[in-house]
Design a protein around this motif. Structure first.
Motif, mmCIF file in Angstrom:
data_model
loop_
_atom_site.group_PDB
_atom_site.id
_atom_site.type_symbol
_atom_site.label_atom_id
_atom_site.label_comp_id
_atom_site.label_asym_id
_atom_site.label_seq_id
_atom_site.Cartn_x
_atom_site.Cartn_y
_atom_site.Cartn_z
ATOM 1 N N TYR A 31 0.834 -1.204 0.000
ATOM 2 C CA TYR A 31 0.000 0.000 0.000
ATOM 3 C C TYR A 31 0.872 1.259 0.000
ATOM 4 N N ALA A 32 1.915 1.274 0.831
ATOM 5 C CA ALA A 32 2.799 2.436 0.921
ATOM 6 C C ALA A 32 3.492 2.682 -0.414
ATOM 7 N N GLN A 33 3.989 1.635 -1.036
ATOM 8 C CA GLN A 33 4.673 1.795 -2.320
ATOM 9 C C GLN A 33 3.723 2.369 -3.368
ATOM 10 N N SER A 34 2.491 1.887 -3.407
ATOM 11 C CA SER A 34 1.540 2.383 -4.402
ATOM 12 C C SER A 34 1.211 3.859 -4.161
ATOM 13 N N LEU A 35 1.108 4.266 -2.908
ATOM 14 C CA LEU A 35 0.797 5.664 -2.615
ATOM 15 C C LEU A 35 1.994 6.569 -2.894
ATOM 16 N N LEU A 36 3.185 6.138 -2.496
ATOM 17 C CA LEU A 36 4.377 6.962 -2.725
ATOM 18 C C LEU A 36 4.714 7.069 -4.216
ATOM 19 N N ASP A 37 4.414 6.023 -4.985
ATOM 20 C CA ASP A 37 4.730 6.041 -6.419
ATOM 21 C C ASP A 37 3.973 7.120 -7.175
ATOM 22 N N ILE A 38 2.768 7.469 -6.733
ATOM 23 C CA ILE A 38 1.969 8.437 -7.480
ATOM 24 C C ILE A 38 2.180 9.881 -7.010
ATOM 25 N N GLN A 39 2.942 10.080 -5.961
ATOM 26 C CA GLN A 39 3.158 11.435 -5.443
ATOM 27 C C GLN A 39 4.006 12.246 -6.434
ATOM 28 N N GLY A 40 3.519 13.422 -6.788
ATOM 29 C CA GLY A 40 4.243 14.300 -7.706
ATOM 30 C C GLY A 40 4.009 13.962 -9.165
ATOM 31 N N GLU A 88 0.244 16.052 -10.695
ATOM 32 C CA GLU A 88 0.084 17.333 -10.000
ATOM 33 C C GLU A 88 1.307 17.562 -9.128
ATOM 34 N N PRO A 89 1.660 18.820 -8.911
ATOM 35 C CA PRO A 89 2.891 19.111 -8.165
ATOM 36 C C PRO A 89 2.777 18.721 -6.695
ATOM 37 N N LEU A 90 3.923 18.429 -6.104
ATOM 38 C CA LEU A 90 3.969 18.172 -4.668
ATOM 39 C C LEU A 90 3.713 19.469 -3.922
ATOM 40 N N LYS A 91 2.967 19.383 -2.852
ATOM 41 C CA LYS A 91 2.691 20.546 -2.005
ATOM 42 C C LYS A 91 3.097 20.202 -0.591
ATOM 43 N N LEU A 149 12.834 10.560 -0.716
ATOM 44 C CA LEU A 149 13.009 11.876 -1.314
ATOM 45 C C LEU A 149 12.477 11.835 -2.737
ATOM 46 N N ARG A 150 11.900 12.951 -3.164
ATOM 47 C CA ARG A 150 11.381 13.071 -4.522
ATOM 48 C C ARG A 150 11.861 14.410 -5.066
ATOM 49 N N SER A 151 12.383 14.420 -6.281
ATOM 50 C CA SER A 151 12.831 15.678 -6.883
ATOM 51 C C SER A 151 11.767 16.171 -7.846
ATOM 52 N N MET A 152 11.607 17.473 -7.876
ATOM 53 C CA MET A 152 10.656 18.132 -8.777
ATOM 54 C C MET A 152 11.355 19.340 -9.378
ATOM 55 N N MET A 153 11.099 19.573 -10.641
ATOM 56 C CA MET A 153 11.623 20.778 -11.276
ATOM 57 C C MET A 153 10.811 21.964 -10.775
ATOM 58 N N PRO A 154 11.464 23.124 -10.608
ATOM 59 C CA PRO A 154 10.739 24.303 -10.122
ATOM 60 C C PRO A 154 9.741 24.791 -11.172
ATOM 61 N N PRO A 155 8.891 25.746 -10.800
ATOM 62 C CA PRO A 155 7.862 26.233 -11.726
ATOM 63 C C PRO A 155 8.472 26.753 -13.030
ATOM 64 N N ARG A 156 7.816 26.398 -14.127
ATOM 65 C CA ARG A 156 8.166 26.968 -15.437
ATOM 66 C C ARG A 156 7.107 27.992 -15.766
ATOM 67 N N ASN A 157 7.519 29.102 -16.276
ATOM 68 C CA ASN A 157 6.602 30.183 -16.631
ATOM 69 C C ASN A 157 5.770 30.616 -15.432
ATOM 70 N N LEU A 196 4.677 23.159 -11.781
ATOM 71 C CA LEU A 196 5.884 22.395 -11.559
ATOM 72 C C LEU A 196 5.979 21.283 -12.585
ATOM 73 N N SER A 197 7.193 20.896 -12.898
ATOM 74 C CA SER A 197 7.417 19.786 -13.809
ATOM 75 C C SER A 197 7.831 18.567 -13.006
ATOM 76 N N ASN A 198 7.519 17.404 -13.505
ATOM 77 C CA ASN A 198 7.902 16.182 -12.800
ATOM 78 C C ASN A 198 9.278 15.717 -13.189
ATOM 79 N N GLY A 199 10.047 16.519 -13.896
ATOM 80 C CA GLY A 199 11.400 16.172 -14.245
ATOM 81 C C GLY A 199 11.517 15.431 -15.556
ATOM 82 N N LEU A 200 10.382 15.178 -16.234
ATOM 83 C CA LEU A 200 10.403 14.487 -17.521
ATOM 84 C C LEU A 200 10.542 15.498 -18.649
ATOM 85 N N PRO A 201 11.073 15.097 -19.786
ATOM 86 C CA PRO A 201 11.155 15.996 -20.924
ATOM 87 C C PRO A 201 9.753 16.421 -21.374
ATOM 88 N N PRO A 202 9.639 17.563 -22.058
ATOM 89 C CA PRO A 202 8.325 18.018 -22.536
ATOM 90 C C PRO A 202 7.650 16.935 -23.361
#
Length: 152
Positions: free
Chosen positions: A50-59, A62-65, A131-139, A143-149
């Motif tokens: 259950y924890a893995q499934s919930l953590l996998d979808i974070q970010g 939609e951006p992490l808050k 830990l989860r990395s997120m790209m900062p806001p664009r424009n 937030l971006s999830n770190g994937l290419p456009p």
């Protein structure tokens, strides 16, 4: 003199029965402990899934808050999630300053998830931190999830 018949006496039969009963009781306790351990292992495995499934979808999507949230997986398993920005600390004794976020660099978030289950008499908790990395806001808006456009 009449010949005596060979066989077991009543005391020998009672002693054999007592030894059998003690051995059977010990065996039942061992089997009961194995079943209890197997059940606890299955519960902890379910909590981890259950924890893995919930953590996998974070970010994702939609951006992490920063902040906390909670909910239920089912009637037995409940969760609490806390998200906060993660600051890299300088090593103890190091003369280097802590790393600062520079524009365009990914931001790190620490996700702490506590999954709990059990009844009112015996509660179990499992804590998961990642830990989860997120790209900062664009424009300035999203937030971006770190994937290419085109991939996010």
């Amino acid at each position: 003199m009449p010949r005596r018949q060979a066989g077991f006496t009543l005391i020998e039969l009672i002693a054999a029965f007592v030894i059998f009963a003690l051995g059977f009781g010990v065996l039942m306790q061992i089997l009961g402990g194995a079943l209890r351990t197997t059940r606890q292992s299955a519960e902890a495995t379910q909590a981890a899934l259950y924890a893995q499934s919930l953590l996998d979808i974070q970010g994702i999507g939609e951006p992490l808050k920063e902040g906390g949230s909670s909910g239920d997986f089912d009637n037995t398993y409940h969760w609490q999630l806390n998200v906060q920005r993660y600051q890299i600390q300088a090593a103890p004794g190091s003369t280097m300053a802590p790393a600062m976020n520079t524009p365009g660099q990914p931001e790190l978030f620490q996700l702490e998830l506590v999954v709990s289950w059990g009844n009112q008499y015996l509660q179990h908790h499992a804590r998961f931190v990642t830990l989860r990395s997120m790209m900062p806001p664009r424009n300035g808006n999203q937030l971006s999830n770190g994937l290419p456009p085109g991939f996010g």
